[in-house]
Design a protein around this motif. Structure first.
Motif, PDB file in Angstrom:
ATOM      1  N   THR A   1       1.003  -1.203   0.103  1.00 38.15           N
ATOM      2  CA  THR A   1      -0.010  -0.077   0.327  1.00 38.15           C
ATOM      3  C   THR A   1       0.972   1.242   0.038  1.00 38.15           C
ATOM      4  OG1 THR A   1      -1.737  -1.106   1.327  1.00 38.15           O
ATOM      5  CG2 THR A   1      -1.901   1.185   1.241  1.00 38.15           C
ATOM      6  N   ARG A   2       0.672   2.117  -0.719  1.00 37.74           N
ATOM      7  CA  ARG A   2       1.321   3.500  -0.737  1.00 37.74           C
ATOM      8  C   ARG A   2       0.975   4.166   0.529  1.00 37.74           C
ATOM      9  NH1 ARG A   2       0.428   6.786  -6.459  1.00 37.74           N
ATOM     10  NH2 ARG A   2       0.333   5.041  -7.685  1.00 37.74           N
ATOM     11  N   ALA A   3       2.392   5.039   0.523  1.00 36.37           N
ATOM     12  CA  ALA A   3       2.418   5.780   1.898  1.00 36.37           C
ATOM     13  C   ALA A   3       1.846   7.097   1.447  1.00 36.37           C
ATOM     14  CB  ALA A   3       3.617   6.040   2.583  1.00 36.37           C
ATOM     15  N   PHE A   4       0.952   7.852   2.050  1.00 42.39           N
ATOM     16  CA  PHE A   4       0.674   9.116   1.861  1.00 42.39           C
ATOM     17  C   PHE A   4       0.910  10.078   3.094  1.00 42.39           C
ATOM     18  CE2 PHE A   4      -2.395   6.450  -0.592  1.00 42.39           C
ATOM     19  CZ  PHE A   4      -2.191   7.024  -1.736  1.00 42.39           C
ATOM     20  N   ARG A   5       1.948  10.895   2.949  1.00 38.08           N
ATOM     21  CA  ARG A   5       2.319  11.724   3.887  1.00 38.08           C
ATOM     22  C   ARG A   5       2.020  13.188   3.697  1.00 38.08           C
ATOM     23  NH1 ARG A   5       6.375   7.951   3.198  1.00 38.08           N
ATOM     24  NH2 ARG A   5       6.583   6.389   5.061  1.00 38.08           N
ATOM     25  N   THR A   6       2.157  13.630   2.157  1.00 36.28           N
ATOM     26  CA  THR A   6       2.024  15.023   2.002  1.00 36.28           C
ATOM     27  C   THR A   6       0.969  15.067   0.839  1.00 36.28           C
ATOM     28  OG1 THR A   6       4.445  15.529   2.316  1.00 36.28           O
ATOM     29  CG2 THR A   6       3.143  17.061   1.092  1.00 36.28           C
ATOM     30  N   ALA A   7       0.058  16.069   1.028  1.00 41.59           N
ATOM     31  CA  ALA A   7      -0.864  16.347   0.029  1.00 41.59           C
ATOM     32  C   ALA A   7      -0.788  17.803  -0.418  1.00 41.59           C
ATOM     33  CB  ALA A   7      -2.482  15.926   0.754  1.00 41.59           C
ATOM     34  N   ALA A   8      -1.053  17.864  -1.670  1.00 43.99           N
ATOM     35  CA  ALA A   8      -1.302  19.196  -2.232  1.00 43.99           C
ATOM     36  C   ALA A   8      -2.792  19.497  -2.482  1.00 43.99           C
ATOM     37  CB  ALA A   8      -0.535  19.384  -3.449  1.00 43.99           C
TER      38      ALA A   8
ATOM     39  N   ALA B   1       3.266  23.991  -4.446  1.00 49.61           N
ATOM     40  CA  ALA B   1       2.389  23.261  -3.565  1.00 49.61           C
ATOM     41  C   ALA B   1       2.600  21.671  -3.825  1.00 49.61           C
ATOM     42  CB  ALA B   1       1.039  23.535  -3.967  1.00 49.61           C
ATOM     43  N   VAL B   2       3.156  21.501  -5.047  1.00 50.46           N
ATOM     44  CA  VAL B   2       3.328  19.719  -5.508  1.00 50.46           C
ATOM     45  C   VAL B   2       4.492  19.253  -5.540  1.00 50.46           C
ATOM     46  CG1 VAL B   2       1.049  20.043  -6.928  1.00 50.46           C
ATOM     47  CG2 VAL B   2       3.299  20.219  -7.935  1.00 50.46           C
ATOM     48  N   ARG B   3       5.414  20.000  -5.160  1.00 47.36           N
ATOM     49  CA  ARG B   3       6.877  19.604  -5.458  1.00 47.36           C
ATOM     50  C   ARG B   3       7.241  18.397  -4.624  1.00 47.36           C
ATOM     51  NH1 ARG B   3       9.849  24.306  -4.136  1.00 47.36           N
ATOM     52  NH2 ARG B   3       9.480  24.989  -6.222  1.00 47.36           N
TER      53      ARG B   3
ATOM     54  N   VAL C   1       0.054  13.197  -3.019  1.00 54.36           N
ATOM     55  CA  VAL C   1      -1.204  13.036  -3.675  1.00 54.36           C
ATOM     56  C   VAL C   1      -1.608  14.466  -3.731  1.00 54.36           C
ATOM     57  CG1 VAL C   1      -2.347  12.877  -1.294  1.00 54.36           C
ATOM     58  CG2 VAL C   1      -3.481  12.164  -3.229  1.00 54.36           C
ATOM     59  N   VAL C   2      -2.081  14.855  -5.057  1.00 54.63           N
ATOM     60  CA  VAL C   2      -2.808  16.083  -5.236  1.00 54.63           C
ATOM     61  C   VAL C   2      -4.267  15.964  -5.571  1.00 54.63           C
ATOM     62  CG1 VAL C   2      -2.753  17.957  -7.135  1.00 54.63           C
ATOM     63  CG2 VAL C   2      -0.487  16.665  -6.418  1.00 54.63           C
ATOM     64  N   GLN C   3      -4.881  16.796  -4.920  1.00 60.62           N
ATOM     65  CA  GLN C   3      -6.410  16.716  -5.106  1.00 60.62           C
ATOM     66  C   GLN C   3      -6.550  18.377  -5.676  1.00 60.62           C
ATOM     67  OE1 GLN C   3      -8.583  14.199  -3.664  1.00 60.62           O
ATOM     68  NE2 GLN C   3      -9.983  15.391  -5.262  1.00 60.62           N
TER      69      GLN C   3
ATOM     70  N   ALA D   1       4.726  17.609 -10.289  1.00 61.41           N
ATOM     71  CA  ALA D   1       4.683  16.846  -9.239  1.00 61.41           C
ATOM     72  C   ALA D   1       5.733  15.666  -9.289  1.00 61.41           C
ATOM     73  CB  ALA D   1       3.163  16.269  -9.082  1.00 61.41           C
ATOM     74  N   PRO D   2       5.761  15.098  -8.308  1.00 62.04           N
ATOM     75  CA  PRO D   2       6.762  13.812  -8.254  1.00 62.04           C
ATOM     76  C   PRO D   2       6.206  12.832  -9.000  1.00 62.04           C
ATOM     77  CG  PRO D   2       6.609  14.649  -6.071  1.00 62.04           C
ATOM     78  CD  PRO D   2       5.682  15.398  -6.781  1.00 62.04           C
ATOM     79  N   ALA D   3       6.955  11.874  -9.400  1.00 62.54           N
ATOM     80  CA  ALA D   3       6.526  10.566 -10.560  1.00 62.54           C
ATOM     81  C   ALA D   3       5.609  10.015  -9.808  1.00 62.54           C
ATOM     82  CB  ALA D   3       7.567  10.002 -11.204  1.00 62.54           C
ATOM     83  N   HIS D   4       5.752   9.590  -8.486  1.00 60.55           N
ATOM     84  CA  HIS D   4       4.654   8.649  -7.772  1.00 60.55           C
ATOM     85  C   HIS D   4       3.666   9.366  -7.465  1.00 60.55           C
ATOM     86  CE1 HIS D   4       6.847  10.974  -4.435  1.00 60.55           C
ATOM     87  NE2 HIS D   4       5.395  10.432  -3.684  1.00 60.55           N
TER      88      HIS D   4
END
Length: 319
Positions: free
Chosen positions: A3-10, A79-81, A85-87, A108-111
């Motif tokens: 499962t992917r880890a989501f730590r930072t959101a834009a 914001a996305v650097r 995840v980007v919403q 945004a990062p490739a992942h």
């Protein structure tokens, strides 16, 4: 697969939906970076976090230091650097989203998972110019307002969205205690807004014809359909409306009279049987008494919650 880890959101776009997402993401421990050209962005974010914190606390979330997890970004690139995840919550225009997602896939990062809160525009409509590897991580994550309270998120992959991205989106929204529902066919408005639009069209027509006043129409919905749909959806409600015989019994007994309310030809027998079979597959294995008891218990809970704000009381079930 891990499962992917989501730590930072834009959060790109800080209108009503974007601000609500911001509070929800932060309340779940994510670092959130917010971008929007509005001149009052800092004040708008502060006001939203203050206003929504009690809502989130009421849902059992720790809102201590909520504002400390939110940063105002100078622009979309900032914001996305570092986003996982980007919403996106921009204007409902395909051309605008086309240009914005070209930027998001580049910056945004490739992942990073790239999600759009689009209310009606499928992602294929604004990703055609992107290379396959970029389009593979773009899809719709359409919430209902306000997303920090209403749990449903429509997850709608585009023609070139990868299955990894679909699974990651479901995992992400599930981690936020949302209810993601994957819709496999792109259709303008998706499912929720098409249902809402159908009811709205009929409501407008009934008022314009003088059949009912706006306030009485609202009362009809809030004291009947709204209460019912808070506990069961249209198909489970209809299945229970058929009693122990279920949806098949309901269709056989009132189907023709209900069809007379609808313009257009009646569904053919094969299509009708497929629909009945689908409903029976979904709900037919559970006993009627069990399903109806659950519905009634939830219905009483909703009525009791509403009575707290109206001052009325609801009769309790006897033990």
């Amino acid at each position: 697969m891990m499962t992917r880890a989501f730590r930072t959101a834009a959060v790109v776009g800080a209108g009503t939906i974007g601000l609500s997402w911001t509070a929800l993401f932060a309340a779940h421990g994510l670092t959130v970076r917010v971008s929007d050209p509005r001149p009052d962005l800092d004040e708008a974010v502060t006001e939203a976090l203050t206003r929504y914190a009690p809502h989130l606390a009421a849902r059992g979330l720790d809102v201590t230091g909520l504002a400390d997890r939110v940063r105002i970004a100078a622009d979309v690139t900032e914001a996305v650097r570092d986003a996982d995840v980007v919403q996106e919550n921009g204007p409902e225009r395909a051309e605008f989203k086309r240009e914005l997602f070209a930027t998001l896939t580049r910056e945004a990062p490739a992942h990073a998972l790239l999600l759009s809160s689009s209310s009606a525009i499928p992602s294929t409509a604004f990703t055609a110019q992107l290379p396959d590897e970029a389009a593979a991580r773009v899809l719709i994550g359409h919430p209902f307002n306000p997303p920090h309270l209403l749990p449903l998120v429509e997850v709608v992959p585009g023609a070139r969205t990868g299955e990894d991205a679909v699974r990651a989106a479901v995992d992400f929204y599930t981690s936020l205690d949302r209810t993601p529902v994957v819709e496999r066919v792109e259709i303008p408005g998706f499912v929720g807004n098409r249902l809402q639009n159908a009811l709205s069209r009929e409501a407008v027509s009934l008022v314009q014809q003088g059949v009912v006043t706006p306030e009485d129409l609202d009362r009809i919905v809030t004291d009947s359909l709204g209460l019912r749909w808070a506990t069961v959806g249209p198909f489970l409600g209809a299945h229970l409306g058929g009693g122990p015989g279920g949806y098949r019994h309901l269709v056989e007994h009132i189907g023709a009279s209900m069809q007379s309310l609808t313009d257009g030809p009646a569904p053919d027998a094969d299509a009708q049987e497929r629909l009945i079979g689908a409903v029976e597959k979904a709900y037919g294995s559970a006993p009627y008494a069990e399903l109806s008891e659950t519905r009634d218990r939830r219905q009483l809970a909703v009525l009791d919650a509403l009575s707290e704000t109206t001052g009325t009381t609801t009769p309790k079930e006897e033990n």
